[in-house]
Enzyme design. Structure first.
Site, PDB file in Angstrom:
ATOM      1  N   HIS A 174      -6.818 -13.469   8.748  1.00  0.00           N
ATOM      2  CA  HIS A 174      -5.523 -13.275   9.404  1.00  0.00           C
ATOM      3  C   HIS A 174      -5.009 -11.881   9.039  1.00  0.00           C
ATOM      4  CE1 HIS A 174      -1.481 -13.735  10.714  1.00  0.00           C
ATOM      5  NE2 HIS A 174      -0.985 -13.789   9.498  1.00  0.00           N
ATOM      6  N   CYS A 204       0.683 -18.777  11.412  1.00  0.00           N
ATOM      7  CA  CYS A 204      -0.458 -17.846  11.323  1.00  0.00           C
ATOM      8  C   CYS A 204      -1.783 -18.566  11.150  1.00  0.00           C
ATOM      9  CB  CYS A 204      -0.235 -16.864  10.182  1.00  0.00           C
ATOM     10  SG  CYS A 204       1.249 -15.892  10.409  1.00  0.00           S
ATOM     11  N   ASN A 223       1.015  -7.937  12.894  1.00  0.00           N
ATOM     12  CA  ASN A 223       0.776  -9.364  12.701  1.00  0.00           C
ATOM     13  C   ASN A 223       1.155 -10.109  13.985  1.00  0.00           C
ATOM     14  OD1 ASN A 223       0.778 -12.051  11.983  1.00  0.00           O
ATOM     15  ND2 ASN A 223       1.896 -11.762  10.060  1.00  0.00           N
TER      16      ASN A 223
HETATM   17  O1  UT7 Z   1       1.722 -13.773   8.402  1.00  0.00           O
HETATM   18  C1  UT7 Z   1       1.749 -14.570   7.267  1.00  0.00           C
HETATM   19  C2  UT7 Z   1       2.887 -14.468   6.433  1.00  0.00           C
HETATM   20  N1  UT7 Z   1       3.402 -13.164   6.151  1.00  0.00           N
HETATM   21  C3  UT7 Z   1       2.854 -12.340   5.269  1.00  0.00           C
HETATM   22  O2  UT7 Z   1       1.765 -12.550   4.806  1.00  0.00           O
HETATM   23  C4  UT7 Z   1       3.667 -11.168   4.799  1.00  0.00           C
HETATM   24  C5  UT7 Z   1       3.778 -11.164   3.288  1.00  0.00           C
HETATM   25  N2  UT7 Z   1       4.600 -10.115   2.726  1.00  0.00           N
HETATM   26  C6  UT7 Z   1       4.312  -8.791   2.850  1.00  0.00           C
HETATM   27  O3  UT7 Z   1       3.385  -8.391   3.520  1.00  0.00           O
HETATM   28  C7  UT7 Z   1       5.155  -7.811   2.049  1.00  0.00           C
HETATM   29  O4  UT7 Z   1       5.929  -8.507   1.105  1.00  0.00           O
HETATM   30  C8  UT7 Z   1       6.092  -6.924   2.921  1.00  0.00           C
HETATM   31  C9  UT7 Z   1       5.251  -5.943   3.725  1.00  0.00           C
HETATM   32  C10 UT7 Z   1       6.921  -7.799   3.835  1.00  0.00           C
HETATM   33  C11 UT7 Z   1       7.008  -6.105   2.022  1.00  0.00           C
HETATM   34  O5  UT7 Z   1       6.275  -5.319   1.109  1.00  0.00           O
HETATM   35  P1  UT7 Z   1       6.664  -5.334  -0.430  1.00  0.00           P
HETATM   36  O6  UT7 Z   1       5.794  -4.355  -1.090  1.00  0.00           O
HETATM   37  O7  UT7 Z   1       6.598  -6.760  -0.896  1.00  0.00           O
HETATM   38  O8  UT7 Z   1       8.133  -4.777  -0.411  1.00  0.00           O
HETATM   39  P2  UT7 Z   1       9.471  -5.482  -0.912  1.00  0.00           P
HETATM   40  O9  UT7 Z   1       9.890  -6.552   0.014  1.00  0.00           O
HETATM   41  O10 UT7 Z   1       9.318  -5.826  -2.350  1.00  0.00           O
HETATM   42  O11 UT7 Z   1      10.489  -4.276  -0.794  1.00  0.00           O
HETATM   43  C12 UT7 Z   1      10.337  -3.065  -1.563  1.00  0.00           C
HETATM   44  C13 UT7 Z   1      11.427  -2.099  -1.160  1.00  0.00           C
HETATM   45  C14 UT7 Z   1      12.806  -2.756  -1.128  1.00  0.00           C
HETATM   46  O12 UT7 Z   1      13.724  -1.781  -1.567  1.00  0.00           O
HETATM   47  P3  UT7 Z   1      14.278  -1.828  -3.082  1.00  0.00           P
HETATM   48  O13 UT7 Z   1      14.944  -3.167  -3.231  1.00  0.00           O
HETATM   49  O14 UT7 Z   1      13.066  -1.674  -3.957  1.00  0.00           O
HETATM   50  O15 UT7 Z   1      15.210  -0.656  -3.126  1.00  0.00           O
HETATM   51  C15 UT7 Z   1      13.057  -3.006   0.330  1.00  0.00           C
HETATM   52  O16 UT7 Z   1      14.414  -3.013   0.680  1.00  0.00           O
HETATM   53  O17 UT7 Z   1      11.185  -1.630   0.173  1.00  0.00           O
HETATM   54  C16 UT7 Z   1      12.345  -1.842   0.973  1.00  0.00           C
HETATM   55  N3  UT7 Z   1      11.913  -2.090   2.336  1.00  0.00           N
HETATM   56  C17 UT7 Z   1      11.657  -1.113   3.202  1.00  0.00           C
HETATM   57  N4  UT7 Z   1      11.741   0.235   3.095  1.00  0.00           N
HETATM   58  C18 UT7 Z   1      11.418   0.972   4.169  1.00  0.00           C
HETATM   59  C19 UT7 Z   1      11.645  -3.287   2.928  1.00  0.00           C
HETATM   60  N5  UT7 Z   1      11.242  -3.079   4.186  1.00  0.00           N
HETATM   61  C20 UT7 Z   1      11.250  -1.744   4.380  1.00  0.00           C
HETATM   62  C21 UT7 Z   1      10.912  -0.916   5.470  1.00  0.00           C
HETATM   63  N6  UT7 Z   1      11.008   0.423   5.324  1.00  0.00           N
HETATM   64  N7  UT7 Z   1      10.477  -1.428   6.657  1.00  0.00           N
END
Ligand code: UT7
Length: 332
Positions: A256, A115, A286
């Protein structure tokens, strides 16, 4: 002061026609439009047909950029393609682009910095130009993320999209507009947090590895998220310090585009109102190395990016690799 200033003179972009909405994804994996919008800000992304090489977007983006700059391909000295999804590992996509453009004098290479690729390519082009080794370098940031996304993994497949953007960097007068500073950082200790395990020499291409989907992107989302907010804020502040600027001196911040929840706290830490921050991730997701040129193009089309605009670019991604640049836009 360098003897020549690296000016950013024109942008060209190319994105695939096909839109993939959050509802389309919800029909495939257990997710929802509400979750994706609330957690990321993304509403849709553009997706290529399977088997589309990056050069299919990079060539038209480059042609549009050169046409807008009024520069012939034969006058290019260099082409840098920032990508983690080249057409092939060899030859470099830069060579494919060079040939298809007819850029007969240009030497080029692919730059893999995830990125942060566009900012890293800008740093390289700036160094070439300031040293006098080149007068015109085309930097292209593009990725076909659909080719490495696991379409069954809801945690990652909702985040990414395909796209490409090209910017012509040209030598100009030392006291004119252009790149004022550019800084880059790496921290390989975070490498496993965002990676494509089966994509090089480290892992044999076995049926077991393919069944584990090791040829697809893997991410520790929360860990990467925390680093992204911190590192992008630090990078932006470091550039302002080096230039002796305050946030009020900036006309535009072009970050980004990974997640609105990363961009907003970064802007807050910097003290920049969101009205000065370019955000277009709701339409593209992204696109890795393409996010900054796509955002620059949108800002220009909206009249927010003009000759003389004082712009901060900042990125963070896999590696970890991150960087920032301060640029005065346009030709002198
Ligand atoms: O490009 C450069 C590098 N990348 C980034 O900068 C991305 C960095 N990370 C992020 O943007 C975020 O961490 C994400 C968008 C990937 C995830 O958001 P989050 O608020 O950190 O969610 P999480 O991974 O902590 O997951 C929360 C919950 C989980 O369920 P439980 O364990 O709380 O029951 C996940 O399983 O959300 C669930 N989950 C989803 N639910 C519905 C994860 N993905 C999804 C989804 N739809 N697509």
């Amino acid at each position: 002061m360098p003897s020549a200033r690296a000016q950013l003179v024109a942008i060209g972009t190319a994105v695939p026609e096909r839109r993939l909405t959050n509802d389309d994804l919800a029909a495939r994996v257990a997710t929802s439009d509400a979750w994706i919008v609330a957690r990321t800000g993304i509403r849709e992304r553009r997706i290529c047909e399977p088997g589309t090489g990056l050069s299919r977007l990079a060539v038209p983006a480059a042609q549009r950029c050169l046409q807008r700059a009024g520069v012939a391909a034969q006058d290019l000295d260099g082409i840098i393609v920032a990508t983690i999804t080249p057409d092939m590992v060899m030859p470099a996509t830069a060579n494919l682009v060079q040939h298809q453009l007819g850029a007969c004098r240009a030497w080029g290479f692919d730059l893999a910095n995830a990125c942060n690729g566009f900012v890293a390519a800008l740093a390289c082009a700036t160094a070439w130009i300031e040293s006098g080794r080149a007068r015109r370098v085309l930097i292209i940031g593009g990725d076909i993320m659909s080719s490495i996304v696991d379409w069954d993994d809801r945690a990652t497949c909702v985040l990414f999209g395909d796209g490409c953007g090209a910017v012509l960097v040209e030598a100009g007068p030392p006291d004119g507009p252009g790149v004022r500073s550019c800084q880059l950082w790496s921290d390989g200790s975070g490498g496993a947090d965002l990676c494509v395990p089966l994509s090089g020499s480290a892992m044999p291409k076995t049926a077991e590895a393919l069944a584990r989907r090791d040829h697809c992107l893997k991410q520790q989302g929360r860990t990467v998220f925390a680093h992204a907010v911190r590192r992008m804020s630090e990078a932006a502040q470091s550039i302002l310090r080096q230039e002796g600027l305050s946030a009020a001196d900036l006309d535009l911040v072009v970050p980004h585009q990974a997640n609105l929840r990363i961009i907003e706290p970064m802007a807050e830490r910097l003290g920049v109102p969101m009205s000065k921050v370019v955000v277009n991730l709701e339409r593209y997701g992204n696109t890795t190395a393409a996010t900054i040129p796509l955002a620059l193009a949108d800002a220009e089309a909206e009249g927010r990016l003009r000759a003389g605009s004082r712009v901060l670019l900042v990125a963070f991604g896999g590696g970890y690799a991150w960087g920032a640049a301060y640029v005065v836009w346009g030709r002198g």
